[in-house]
Design an enzyme around this catalytic site. Structure first.
Site, PDB file in Angstrom:
ATOM      1  N   SER A   1      41.332  40.520  34.676  1.00  0.00           N
ATOM      2  CA  SER A   1      39.749  40.879  35.375  1.00  0.00           C
ATOM      3  C   SER A   1      40.533  42.192  36.399  1.00  0.00           C
ATOM      4  O   SER A   1      41.486  42.424  36.522  1.00  0.00           O
ATOM      5  CB  SER A   1      39.787  39.754  36.406  1.00  0.00           C
ATOM      6  OG  SER A   1      38.881  40.173  37.299  1.00  0.00           O
TER       7      SER A   1
ATOM      8  N   TYR B   1      43.177  35.245  43.920  1.00  0.00           N
ATOM      9  CA  TYR B   1      42.390  35.342  42.310  1.00  0.00           C
ATOM     10  C   TYR B   1      42.948  36.515  41.607  1.00  0.00           C
ATOM     11  O   TYR B   1      43.202  36.379  40.549  1.00  0.00           O
ATOM     12  CB  TYR B   1      40.875  35.625  42.719  1.00  0.00           C
ATOM     13  CG  TYR B   1      39.945  35.835  41.237  1.00  0.00           C
ATOM     14  CD1 TYR B   1      39.836  34.797  40.338  1.00  0.00           C
ATOM     15  CD2 TYR B   1      39.567  37.246  41.088  1.00  0.00           C
ATOM     16  CE1 TYR B   1      39.010  35.149  39.067  1.00  0.00           C
ATOM     17  CE2 TYR B   1      39.163  37.466  39.899  1.00  0.00           C
ATOM     18  CZ  TYR B   1      38.701  36.467  39.148  1.00  0.00           C
ATOM     19  OH  TYR B   1      38.149  36.940  37.899  1.00  0.00           O
TER      20      TYR B   1
END
Length: 329
Positions: free
Chosen positions: A159, A185
């Protein structure tokens, strides 16, 4: 052979869909595993591969729910998989291995994003355990069947969240520093990218190539843990019916699945691997201080960090060091 982290000028872009990528591809006789392949971009990935004739095995925590969603698609099987539970990962791999099939595509798609601080039974951070470590364990267990393909691709979903910074190897599970959902994350997605770098190095002698993929920003169920204030900062509003609206800048799920599918089937990537991709192309390598919402930062493609993370992961999972041999010269 090392592939340069440099765009190929593929002719595709951010608006390309998985359907456009798969058009004309022939995958009959090929077997794919897609973790989380029953929802969001995972479902679109499954749909595209099946359309081209592949048999797809979907890993899902709720098997009945996944089967209900996937019922309209042919040649799809569902096996229970909870990436936070190492026993479940082993059971999934054992079940697949019983079929004695070669594995041609392994798409490590499942993940979580921005939950409150939760640790698994081992005390491991949820993001790290689910997005990265469970997939690392699964790939190790499936190594021999990937080798049997002779031309396998492993796609690890990373990501743009990796831009938050490099991995803190001294505190992987936030036992020393305050928990920050964005950093947690981001580090898990850096780990996913580094995994592809090291796996490609180890696998290419056996016909296994690996790619890290940034699918793009997509409004899916993965943002459900974000507060309304967090969403507002992204120009997103949560509606009363649980859906979302935005001021723009987000991909559809069909567009979000496109880069995974491109890495799985594109002839442009023949003989290539160990790179971070976005918008159906190899991404540009950008500087550590870049504020661009694209490109890959140096810490996410650093070979030394990739090798270090691999060794730590083997220790965390008690995996023998020679299960996937290190072919570095």
């Amino acid at each position: 052979m090392k592939t340069e982290q440099k765009p190929l000028l593929s002719g595709y872009g951010s608006e390309t869909t998985a359907k456009e990528i798969i058009a004309g591809q022939e995958l009959r006789g090929k077997t794919a595993i897609v973790t989380g392949g029953h929802g969001g971009i995972g479902l679109e990935t499954t749909r595209a591969l099946v359309e081209a004739g592949a048999t797809v095995i979907v890993g899902a925590r709720n098997v009945e729910h996944a089967r209900e969603i996937l019922a309209p698609l042919p040649n799809v099987e569902v096996i229970r998989l909870d990436l936070m539970d190492p026993n479940s990962v082993d059971e999934f791999a054992t079940e697949f291995l019983k079929s004695d099939r070669a594995l041609d595509l392994l798409i490590l798609n499942a993940g979580v994003s921005f939950p409150p601080e939760i640790k698994d039974a081992r005390g491991y951070d949820t993001h790290f355990a689910t997005n990265y470590l469970g997939h690392f364990q699964l790939t190790n267990r499936l190594w021999e069947t990937l080798k049997r393909s002779g031309n396998a691709q492993v796609i690890s979903l990373s990501s743009i969240g990796h831009m938050t910074g490099p991995i803190d190897f001294e505190d992987l599970h936030f036992t020393k520093r305050p928990y920050d959902k964005n950093i947690s994350y981001g580090e898990s997605k850096t780990a996913c990218s580094l995994f592809a770098i090291e796996l490609d190095q180890r696998g290419q002698a056996f016909g296994i190539r690996a790619f890290a993929v940034h699918p793009g920003a997509i409004l899916s169920g993965l943002v459900r843990h974000l507060s309304n204030e967090d969403l507002a900062a992204w120009g997103v509003t949560r509606k009363e019916d649980g859906t979302y609206s935005s001021s723009g800048g987000f991909k559809t799920v069909e567009q979000g699945a496109a880069t995974s599918v491109w890495c799985a089937v594109s002839p442009m990537l023949n003989g290539k691997g160990g790179v971070y991709c976005e918008d159906c192309d190899i991404a540009e390598a950008v500087s550590a201080d870049s504020q661009l919402q694209r490109g890959v930062r140096p810490w996410a493609i650093d070979p030394a960090s990739a090798k270090k993370l691999w060794a730590i992961s083997e220790e965390l999972l008690n995996i023998p060091h020679d299960m996937i041999p290190n072919n570095r010269k």
